[in-house]
Each structure stands twice: as C-alpha cells, then as structure tokens.
Design a protein around this motif. Structure first.
Motif, PDB file in Angstrom:
ATOM      1  N   ASP A  91      -8.345  -9.348  12.151  1.00 18.83           N
ATOM      2  CA  ASP A  91      -7.302 -10.162  12.309  1.00 18.83           C
ATOM      3  C   ASP A  91      -5.832  -9.629  12.626  1.00 18.83           C
ATOM      4  OD1 ASP A  91      -5.785 -12.656  12.242  1.00 18.83           O
ATOM      5  OD2 ASP A  91      -6.358 -13.504  10.455  1.00 18.83           O
ATOM      6  N   SER A  92      -5.794  -8.972  13.429  1.00 20.66           N
ATOM      7  CA  SER A  92      -4.484  -7.821  13.750  1.00 20.66           C
ATOM      8  C   SER A  92      -3.364  -8.748  13.774  1.00 20.66           C
ATOM      9  CB  SER A  92      -4.680  -7.073  15.051  1.00 20.66           C
ATOM     10  OG  SER A  92      -5.778  -6.049  14.863  1.00 20.66           O
ATOM     11  N   ARG A  93      -3.725  -9.969  14.520  1.00 22.05           N
ATOM     12  CA  ARG A  93      -2.157 -10.720  14.628  1.00 22.05           C
ATOM     13  C   ARG A  93      -1.705 -11.095  13.278  1.00 22.05           C
ATOM     14  NH1 ARG A  93      -4.319 -13.763  18.020  1.00 22.05           N
ATOM     15  NH2 ARG A  93      -3.207 -12.900  19.806  1.00 22.05           N
ATOM     16  N   THR A  94      -2.629 -11.634  12.273  1.00 21.68           N
ATOM     17  CA  THR A  94      -2.239 -12.155  10.907  1.00 21.68           C
ATOM     18  C   THR A  94      -1.510 -11.158  10.291  1.00 21.68           C
ATOM     19  OG1 THR A  94      -3.689 -13.864  10.918  1.00 21.68           O
ATOM     20  CG2 THR A  94      -2.899 -13.111   8.890  1.00 21.68           C
ATOM     21  N   LEU A  95      -2.059 -10.012  10.371  1.00 19.58           N
ATOM     22  CA  LEU A  95      -1.716  -8.687   9.454  1.00 19.58           C
ATOM     23  C   LEU A  95      -0.206  -8.431  10.032  1.00 19.58           C
ATOM     24  CD1 LEU A  95      -5.061  -6.686   8.921  1.00 19.58           C
ATOM     25  CD2 LEU A  95      -3.765  -8.208   7.336  1.00 19.58           C
ATOM     26  N   PRO A 114      11.313  -7.081   7.994  1.00 17.32           N
ATOM     27  CA  PRO A 114      11.548  -7.196   9.538  1.00 17.32           C
ATOM     28  C   PRO A 114      12.696  -6.210   9.900  1.00 17.32           C
ATOM     29  CG  PRO A 114      12.578  -8.647   7.986  1.00 17.32           C
ATOM     30  CD  PRO A 114      11.625  -8.169   7.146  1.00 17.32           C
ATOM     31  N   SER A 115      12.949  -5.247   9.149  1.00 18.18           N
ATOM     32  CA  SER A 115      13.927  -4.173   9.481  1.00 18.18           C
ATOM     33  C   SER A 115      13.440  -3.097  10.224  1.00 18.18           C
ATOM     34  CB  SER A 115      14.692  -3.645   8.346  1.00 18.18           C
ATOM     35  OG  SER A 115      13.773  -2.726   7.500  1.00 18.18           O
ATOM     36  N   ARG A 116      11.969  -3.084  10.504  1.00 19.68           N
ATOM     37  CA  ARG A 116      11.197  -2.236  11.124  1.00 19.68           C
ATOM     38  C   ARG A 116      10.056  -2.722  12.222  1.00 19.68           C
ATOM     39  NH1 ARG A 116      11.826  -0.019   6.110  1.00 19.68           N
ATOM     40  NH2 ARG A 116      12.333   2.360   5.772  1.00 19.68           N
ATOM     41  N   LEU A 117       9.981  -1.671  13.291  1.00 17.09           N
ATOM     42  CA  LEU A 117       8.819  -2.187  13.906  1.00 17.09           C
ATOM     43  C   LEU A 117       7.510  -2.100  13.721  1.00 17.09           C
ATOM     44  CD1 LEU A 117      10.151   0.072  17.129  1.00 17.09           C
ATOM     45  CD2 LEU A 117      10.946  -2.103  16.347  1.00 17.09           C
ATOM     46  N   VAL A 118       6.591  -3.133  14.138  1.00 15.75           N
ATOM     47  CA  VAL A 118       5.155  -2.967  13.842  1.00 15.75           C
ATOM     48  C   VAL A 118       4.247  -2.593  15.162  1.00 15.75           C
ATOM     49  CG1 VAL A 118       3.564  -4.679  12.892  1.00 15.75           C
ATOM     50  CG2 VAL A 118       5.951  -4.749  11.946  1.00 15.75           C
ATOM     51  N   ASP A 119       3.298  -1.808  14.718  1.00 14.50           N
ATOM     52  CA  ASP A 119       2.540  -1.483  15.663  1.00 14.50           C
ATOM     53  C   ASP A 119       1.187  -2.005  15.403  1.00 14.50           C
ATOM     54  OD1 ASP A 119       0.799  -0.241  17.764  1.00 14.50           O
ATOM     55  OD2 ASP A 119       1.354   1.688  17.294  1.00 14.50           O
ATOM     56  N   ALA A 120       0.746  -3.067  15.788  1.00 14.53           N
ATOM     57  CA  ALA A 120      -0.648  -3.905  15.372  1.00 14.53           C
ATOM     58  C   ALA A 120      -1.768  -2.982  15.456  1.00 14.53           C
ATOM     59  CB  ALA A 120      -0.627  -5.066  15.877  1.00 14.53           C
ATOM     60  N   ASP A 121      -2.038  -2.649  16.844  1.00 18.32           N
ATOM     61  CA  ASP A 121      -3.307  -1.789  16.954  1.00 18.32           C
ATOM     62  C   ASP A 121      -2.900  -0.434  17.967  1.00 18.32           C
ATOM     63  OD1 ASP A 121      -4.670  -3.792  15.987  1.00 18.32           O
ATOM     64  OD2 ASP A 121      -4.125  -5.192  17.602  1.00 18.32           O
ATOM     65  N   ALA A 165      -2.866  -8.269  19.603  1.00 18.19           N
ATOM     66  CA  ALA A 165      -1.850  -8.839  18.916  1.00 18.19           C
ATOM     67  C   ALA A 165      -0.493  -8.795  19.670  1.00 18.19           C
ATOM     68  CB  ALA A 165      -1.787  -8.338  17.428  1.00 18.19           C
ATOM     69  N   ALA A 166      -0.671  -8.936  20.935  1.00 17.18           N
ATOM     70  CA  ALA A 166       0.485  -8.710  21.918  1.00 17.18           C
ATOM     71  C   ALA A 166       1.850  -9.368  21.260  1.00 17.18           C
ATOM     72  CB  ALA A 166       0.098  -8.852  23.503  1.00 17.18           C
ATOM     73  N   ASP A 167       1.482 -10.702  20.977  1.00 24.81           N
ATOM     74  CA  ASP A 167       2.667 -11.612  20.517  1.00 24.81           C
ATOM     75  C   ASP A 167       3.071 -11.236  19.133  1.00 24.81           C
ATOM     76  OD1 ASP A 167       0.519 -12.400  19.155  1.00 24.81           O
ATOM     77  OD2 ASP A 167       0.793 -14.709  19.699  1.00 24.81           O
ATOM     78  N   SER A 168       2.519 -10.370  18.452  1.00 27.09           N
ATOM     79  CA  SER A 168       2.864 -10.072  17.093  1.00 27.09           C
ATOM     80  C   SER A 168       3.326  -8.679  17.021  1.00 27.09           C
ATOM     81  CB  SER A 168       1.832 -10.510  15.922  1.00 27.09           C
ATOM     82  OG  SER A 168       1.554 -11.654  16.338  1.00 27.09           O
ATOM     83  N   SER A 169       3.210  -7.696  17.828  1.00 22.86           N
ATOM     84  CA  SER A 169       3.241  -6.366  17.941  1.00 22.86           C
ATOM     85  C   SER A 169       4.660  -5.888  18.835  1.00 22.86           C
ATOM     86  CB  SER A 169       1.990  -5.547  18.241  1.00 22.86           C
ATOM     87  OG  SER A 169       2.309  -4.262  18.435  1.00 22.86           O
TER      88      SER A 169
END
Length: 656
Positions: free
Chosen positions: A501-505, A514-521, A528-532
């Motif tokens: 569940d990469s998108r949820t995480l 929210p002050s930093r970037l997130v690399d989901a995978d 999780a393209a829409d969340s990373s």
C-alpha cells in the motif's frame, strides 16, 4: 539489484575472478536458513581500536533538545543469553559493553541471538543527589528489537521497534542509593516481519550480520513533573518565518506558557510567548538560508514559564472566558503580551535552519526538478549503509561516524541516502553542521515471501497487526528526525522489500511532514505516482539507464554504480565471497569505470532533467566491495579529490 540483469552480473563477475552475487530468489530464500553465523573478522577501524568502557559514546545523545543535566549509562553491563522458555538466568554470563550489539566485536561478546533466545542485561546506578524533587526519565537510543525494562524488580515498560528512541518515567520506582536496571530483549531478525534493514540470520551478499539488543546510548535525565516533551520547528522561507510547536508531557493549565527565543550568532532576532500547547510563528527577517555550501544554523531556546492568566485571573468566570477564545488569534495576542513570573521551570536548547525543499521548474523544459531554496540543485549522492566492521550498526565513536560525512563532502557529494537504517541523533546534527542533504529510508520490513521483485505487478499482503507496527515505526522515525534540516526526503520503500500500500503510506508521511519530499518507492514497483514527489529507478548497468520523463514528478536514479574493487588488507572475509555489481582489476580500471558511469549522470542532468543520482556506495560492507572506501575506512579506492573533479560539472550554473 535488477532481476533481469542477475545472469549477466554473475557471468561478468565470475569471468573477472570475483564471486557473483547470488540470484535474488536465492538471496531471499537463504533468509529462511538457520543461523546466525557470526563471522569473527580481524578487521577493525582505527577508532574501534581506541574504544574503552570509559570513552564509549559519551556525547550528549539528543542534540536537538538539550538540557543541562543528564547521566550516561553506557559502559560495562552484566549480560546473559537464555532460551525464552527457561526464564531469567540465575547468574550473569559475562560483561557486555553498551552501546554495542551483542553480535559485534566491540561489545566484547560477539555471540548470536536466536529468535527463541532472550538477551538479559543488568547494571546498577545511583541518581545524583542534586536531582532531588525532579522526575527521572530513563532513555534508550535504540534497542533491537523488543525490550522489556525493570527497575528495582518492577516492570516499568516495554517497547517494540529496533531503530528509534524510547523512554520511561522511572521516578516512582527509584530508591536512595543503588538502583538495579534490567532489560530483556527478543529479536527474531529475518524470521520476523518487523523492520530490520539489512540484517539476516544467514548473512551474505547484500545481507549483513544481525544486530540485537542495546545499540545506542542509554541515559538518565531529570525533568519537572510537567516538562517539554518535543520541539517542532518548520521554516517557511517564502514568508520569512519559523513555525514552532512545543509539546508538553502532560496537561497544561492556563497559567502555563512557552517562551521561544531565536538567536543568530548569539543575538536575539525573535522572541514570543504562547499559551502552552499552541502553535507559534517567529518572524525571521532577512533569513540566512541553509545549503550544503553554507550550512547556517540559528539557535532556538524553548522555556516552560508561568504567567498570570489573561482575562481576569483564575476565577471560574475568567476561565470560562478563556475557553471561548481557545486556539484563536485573540488568545495568541493575549498571551504574547504577558510577562513570565519567576524563572523558567524547564529549558531546552535547540536549533533550526531556514531552508526549503520542493519540486518546481527545472533547467529542462517540461521536466520538474528538485529545488533547494526555490532553485534547482542537482543532488549528487551516495547510498550510505552506515555499517562498521567492529560496531556493526553502532559506529565505534562519534568521530568515526562524522568522518564518513567529512569524506563525502571532500569527494564532491552534497547528498547521501541513509539506506534502510536510522543513525544515532548526533549523526544528523553533524550533517546539519557540515552541510549534506539526506534522503532518509524507512528500514525495510517483511519476510522473504513478502518481498516484491522486479517483475511483480502487485504489492505484498501484511496482517493488520504487522501493518500497525510498521506504521508506528514509520511515524516514530519521522517524529524523531523531523527536527534535523539536513533531511530533505523520506523514502518509504526500497525495491519492494516488504512493499504494501505505497500510496497510503506516502500520503501518511506527507501528512505528517508536508515540509519535505516523499519518495514512495525507490526502485522497482512504482505504484504511487500520484502520491510520490519522485520517479526513482535503480540501474546497475555499465552505463546507467535513464528514468522516463515525468511531467508531474522529479526524476531520480536512487541507485547506480556498484563497482567492486577488493583491497586485500581491508576485507571482511579475505579471499572469500567478496563481490560487486561489476569488477575492477585495479584503481585505474576502477576510475575508468566510475568515469564512464558518472559521465552519463552528468549528461542526464544536463539533457534529460535528472534531479538526483545515488551511487552505491560509501563503503564496502562485509562481503560487498562496492564502496568508495574500504569497510575499515582506511583506504579510498581513488583519491577523494578525483571524485570531486568528476562531480564539478554537476554544480555549474544552468540556464532555466
């Protein structure tokens, strides 16, 4: 490691005289084998040879929230190992040097801990007499994996999670004079689904010696009954302010307030009083921005103070009026105008940096880029495992730990990816002061059957209990580390190792910070393209592949390189099982191969809009010889200055 290249890797390495890394299925399957095997290497660092019970990790362990009084409990403890069913051992089996894991050479034990074993620690301590009247907190920097703690025979608490700190208020369990502290530890290593990073019961290849028990500093601290529990400071360079939240240990009354003071070079630049438990904003005029080239830090002091409650005092009617304005601007203005009564009841010293990490317009049209302080900056990084031949996960000393960052800066790197490990807090403070960007990985979790591979089309399935534990540890990592400005990216998952569940995480992480970037995978299954914020590939080809263009995300190479060069006097297992993704015959061949790879990174940065690249890796680690440095940090494969010369074109100004 890319599955489709394993046969090519194996044949290439065998032809060069090196042992090839085993195929991924074999690597993962071997995790089920019994063990662990503790290799009694002779390899040590120069810092490890200087370690004694008197000097082992003596520095203050929490650099982002400093109090003046504390007591270090590192040193010689009694230990015993027994089967869980056998209960508490009747006598100690010897001495162990805390904070080094039982499997490590520096612990003085170097014994395995099986999943059905329990590791028992004990020692005595005396609370300083000038702590009288205060509460006493017992802190553990990290214990792998499940710990239960007793003081004077009473159970004071338990904790699960091998990489983050925890504490207990032990005030009511203490007595005058000597007190007894006991800890029981269980660690399933690779037989469990818990976060464990690179540890395996059968260490080989990319899997390393298990780490069990206490592996970071243990310490005591006196505090008031109501005290400051956490300081969260988030810079906003666009608005020229610092947003600050101070959490307390318990319920605050209307007369409890927090005074915040920011200083630059010892000069006060902002101060504010807020009701305890409220958000505050400090104006930071003409902010001096933090960057790897100019790692400027401001000082921040938070004090718990007492004020006369506004709106008429402490009677019922006044209290009712204050309830009506809770969490409003009127309340904020009322408290800001107050003057504290008496001195501070609790004081902690911290620091912050004014810096911003974001995604925005880059030098290549249509391809977003990673921005630092609203400007594109190529992040030239290394995969940094943070393992040591003598201390395993625990660096032999603070100086040793710092030396890796010093080397990387000298070699022209401005970023490192802290690979599925969480370091002692002092490490991140060093990164803040020395100036290096950090991508912080969540240590991977899962059993072998929960490892997604390169050809997989769906994610793993975890139990609700395992997911809850993983998410607890993920949130604990972010809460523990978000005060350090050098960290700019959270990496949620690496190569599908326990990926679910990469998108949820990813959304969970972005919601927390929210002050930093997130690399989901990072690598492999990008779902999780829409969340990373990043599209991140791994490529160990001789000439690195390029990520596909992405109109919404920055593109990055989260791993590449892996050139192996054995240096015979500096190997974990001389003559056996040493491997790299590619094999160099000597330093000249190594440099030529590195130059070929790096030239493609420079091309992709200039022509394709690549934002970051992470070379594997800082040092050799056990059987891996992919490092820029040997495992003992004694030799660089080529001089640091040569790496820096190759990196120079990445930092040349680019047109936008």
């Amino acid at each position: 490691m890319r599955v489709r290249n394993l046969k090519l890797l194996a044949s290439t390495l065998l032809l060069s005289g090196m042992t090839a890394p085993p195929a991924l299925a074999q690597i993962q399957g071997d995790l089920d084998q019994t063990g662990p095997v503790i290799h009694e290497t002779d390899l040590m660092t120069s810092w490890g040879r200087a370690v004694t019970a008197q000097n082992a990790w003596r520095s203050y362990p929490r650099p982002q929230m400093v109090r003046s009084q504390w007591l270090n409990l590192n040193g010689q403890w009694d230990y015993a190992i027994a089967k869980d069913a056998a209960g508490k051992p009747s006598a100690a089996q010897g001495k162990i040097l805390v904070p080094f894991a039982v499997e490590s050479r520096l612990s003085g034990v170097r014994k395995p801990l099986m999943p059905d074993d329990r590791l028992w620690y004990s020692r005595s301590f005396t609370v300083p007499s000038d702590w009288s009247g205060q509460n006493v907190l017992l802190h553990f920097g990290a214990v792998d994996y499940a710990a239960e703690v007793w003081v004077n025979g009473a159970l004071v608490g338990s904790h699960k999670g091998g990489f983050t700190p925890f504490k207990f208020d032990v005030t009511h369990y203490l007595k005058p004079g000597d007190n007894t502290l006991e800890v029981r530890v269980a660690d399933p290593t690779s037989e469990g689904s818990q976060a464990r990073g690179k540890q395996a019961l059968n260490p080989h290849g990319i899997w390393y010696t298990p780490v069990s028990g206490i592996w970071q500093t243990v310490w005591l601290e006196p505090v008031p009954a109501l005290h400051i529990a956490e300081v969260r400071a988030v810079p906003d360079i666009d608005k020229g302010r610092l947003d600050v939240e101070v959490a307390l240990s318990g319920e605050a009354r209307d007369g409890d307030a927090v005074r915040l003071t920011a200083r630059a070079g010892g000069k006060v630049i902002a101060t504010r009083i807020v009701r305890a438990g409220r958000h505050a904003a400090l104006d930071i005029p003409d902010a001096h921005l933090w960057s790897p080239d100019d790692p400027y830090l401001y000082d921040l002091v938070a004090e718990l103070v007492t004020v006369e409650p506004p709106l008429g005092g402490e009677d019922k009617e006044a209290a009712a009026q204050r309830r009506k304005i809770r969490f409003t601007e009127k309340e904020a203005q009322a408290y800001a105008a107050l003057t504290p009564r008496g001195g501070a009841r609790d004081t902690v010293k911290s620091y912050f940096a004014m810096r911003k990490i974001s995604i925005g317009r880059g030098p290549v049209e249509g391809q977003p880029a990673m921005l630092l302080n609203n400007k594109p900056l190529f992040q030239n990084g290394v995969l940094d495992q943070g393992w040591w031949p003598d201390g395993l996960l625990t660096p032999p000393s603070e100086e040793a730990m710092r030396s890796d960052i010093v080397f990387l800066k000298k070699a022209g790197f401005n970023m490192l990816r802290k690979h599925i490990k969480i370091e002692p807090a002092q490490y991140y403070a060093d990164a803040d002061r020395l100036g290096i960007l950090i991508w912080q990985d969540m240590p991977m979790a899962g059993r072998e059957g929960q490892f997604v591979v390169g050809a997989s089309q769906s994610q793993a399935v975890f139990s609700s209990e395992d997911m809850a534990q993983q998410q607890f540890e993920l949130s604990s990592m972010i809460g523990h580390l978000r005060a350090f400005p050098s960290i700019v990216t959270w990496v949620v998952d690496n190569e599908g190792w326990g990926q679910y569940d990469s998108r949820t995480l990813a959304r969970f992480v972005k919601g927390m910070d929210p002050s930093r970037l997130v690399d989901a995978d990072s690598g492999w299954l990008d779902v999780a393209a829409d969340s990373s914020d990043l599209r991140d590939i791994h490529t160990y080809e001789e000439v690195p592949n390029r990520p596909g263009r992405d109109s919404a995300r920055a593109i990055a190479i989260g791993e590449y390189g892996g050139i192996g060069l054995p240096m015979r006097e500096h190997l974990w297992r001389p003559g056996e099982r040493n491997w790299g993704y590619q094999s160099a015959t000597d330093a000249a061949d190594y440099q030529a191969r590195y130059r070929q790879k790096f030239a493609e990174i420079v091309r992709q940065a200039k022509e394709e809009g690549l934002s970051a690249a992470v070379y594997t890796q800082t040092t050799d680690v056990e059987d891996e010889i992919n490092g820029l440095l040997t495992y003992d940090r004694a030799k660089s494969k080529i001089p640091a200055e040569e790496f820096a010369k190759l990196a120079a074109p990445l930092y040349a100004p680019q047109k936008r």
